[in-house]
Write an enzyme that holds these catalytic residues in place. Structure first.
Site, PDB file in Angstrom:
ATOM      1  N   CYS A 118       0.796  -1.193   0.139  1.00 44.59           N
ATOM      2  CA  CYS A 118       0.090  -0.006   0.041  1.00 44.59           C
ATOM      3  C   CYS A 118       1.013   1.357   0.060  1.00 44.59           C
ATOM      4  CB  CYS A 118      -1.058   0.073   1.152  1.00 44.59           C
ATOM      5  SG  CYS A 118      -2.126  -1.351   0.950  1.00 44.59           S
ATOM      6  N   GLU A 119       1.535   1.511  -1.047  1.00 42.46           N
ATOM      7  CA  GLU A 119       2.345   2.657  -1.490  1.00 42.46           C
ATOM      8  C   GLU A 119       2.342   2.660  -2.855  1.00 42.46           C
ATOM      9  OE1 GLU A 119       4.463   4.406   0.746  1.00 42.46           O
ATOM     10  OE2 GLU A 119       4.162   3.110   2.440  1.00 42.46           O
TER      11      GLU A 119
END
Ligand SMILES: *Cc1c(COP(=O)(O)O)cnc(C)c1O
Length: 413
Positions: A343-344
């Site tokens: 989640c980046e």
């Protein structure tokens, strides 16, 4: 040169199809080619060790014990930057008499460990570190062998995060302060001056910066001789680049030697080289599976099961890795980002890449992932790290098992 190539439509590591390894061991999976590692070790030995030089593999590029064992069997040494790397090098059977220790932040405990194991030398990066080494050596009643890491202020023309030999970076001591520094060290009771060291950066694809840097060191060596300080070792560092993309054409070890050794001919020093990437970089690939595909109208995304926690280089340095299908087939091309599950938005393995349209469930091979791949991996997003496999001709074996959920919490109290 490496031993990953297509035979027909199937991509092989030596004599093993990568698709078979993905099926047997799962993905993400690092795969190393023993023949490639050996070939690179031998290229360095031929280039530098014939004349008595010492090959010290930079452990931070890849510290898997199976890789280190190959180096130990070839009688190579190690370039370490922490106590943990010293532990690994010794465990793999690398001789302490061929271990050099760099890094700007060695702790007293690490210095003591290295002194007790009688490493070849410390590559010292500051005056206060020299004093600390003197102090610790005094406590043990020994003399510490040291080299000064000189910062020659030469632009290696590589990515700023992997440049080291310029004054704006934290590494080494300015070359113009070297004499004063050696003078002080010579007066310390528990210091034995044995060498001089440079390491100006990584992924260098041009020989000129290596030469420019060495040319700045040589007058220091001469002047020290004049003042009665004789250096035994000249440590040239590592940093030779590898071919990540088709338009890169880095020199090979024999060319590096051909460029540098004539400059020090007759000087009577033992040369040390510290390659990392150029030994193991293209001796390893990362296998990953396509989970999903999607398009946002603006972009195509290929979502794979390996992320920046498995291979950080693209996210950290914007670096380029070729991404190839394990099995080739005739199909249309697209431009896509190959991204991981993290989640980046910075989690990608390839950006705006022109590549064949990938199928769901298909195995992809991220090339040139042997160096700074697994060694920089993490558990970010609580992802267990993948496995590592060594291929040797037709055979292959697991050299690190895949982590489990239990591994994620094993140190927690
Ligand atoms: C990282 C490092 C190396 C190895 O660099 P490569 O680019 O992987 O060859 C050598 N010496 C020192 C001191 C290093 O920090």
């Amino acid at each position: 040169m490496h031993y990953f190539s297509y035979k027909g439509n199937v991509l092989y590591a030596e004599d093993v199809p990568l698709e078979a390894l993905a099926r047997e061991y799962g993905t993400p999976l690092y795969v190393y080619s023993k023949a490639t590692v050996l070939r690179h070790i031998q290229a360095y030995k031929k280039a530098f060790c014939g004349s008595g030089g010492i090959l010290c593999f930079a452990l931070k590029a890849n510290s898997n014990g199976a890789v280190l064992k190959l180096l130990a069997e070839e009688e190579a040494g190690a370039d370490i930057v922490s106590g943990g790397e010293l532990f690994r090098a010794l465990k793999a059977g690398i001789s302490p008499s061929k271990i050099v220790y760099a890094g700007v932040g060695k702790t007293a405990a690490e210095i003591e460990f290295a002194l007790k194991k009688k490493i070849l030398m410390f590559n010292v990066e500051s005056g206060e570190e020299m004093e600390a080494i003197n102090r610790v050596a005094g406590g043990l009643g020994v003399k510490a062998p040291v080299a000064l890491r000189v910062n020659p202020d030469v632009d290696p023309r590589t990515h700023p995060y992997i440049s080291t030999g310029m004054k704006k970076y934290k590494f080494g001591m300015p070359v113009e302060d070297a004499l004063e520094f050696y003078g002080k060290a010579a007066k310390m009771e528990h210091i034995r001056i044995t060498g001089i060291h440079q390491h100006i950066g990584s992924q260098l694809t041009d020989l000129a910066p290596f030469r420019d840097s060495l040319k700045k060191l040589l007058p220091v060596v001469e002047k020290l001789r004049g003042s009665g300080i004789d250096l035994k070792y000249l440590d040239l560092g590592g940093g030779l680049g590898i071919r990540y993309s088709r338009d890169e054409n880095p020199p090979v070890p024999s060319q590096l030697a051909g460029s540098l050794l004539p400059l020090i001919k007759g000087l009577g020093v033992t040369v040390v080289v510290e390659p990392g990437r150029s030994i193991i970089g293209n001796a390893g690939v990362l296998l990953t599976k396509c989970l999903y595909r999607k398009s946002t109208g603006e972009k195509n995304f290929v979502i794979v099961d390996a992320g920046m926690n498995d291979l950080l280089r693209p996210s950290l340095y914007g670096s380029f890795h070729e991404v190839l299908p394990a099995i080739k087939s005739r199909r249309a091309f697209q431009v896509a980002d190959v991204v991981g599950p993290i989640c980046e938005s910075g989690d990608f393995l390839a950006k705006d890449r022109r590549m064949p349209v990938v199928k769901e469930g298909e195995t992809l091979c991220v090339m040139g992932a042997g160096a700074y791949g697994y060694s920089m991996s993490s558990n970010y997003n609580s992802r267990p790290r993948g496995a590592e496999v060594m291929v040797d001709g037709k055979s292959h074996r697991l050299v690190r098992r895949r982590e489990t959920y239990q591994d994620l919490i094993k140190g927690e109290l």
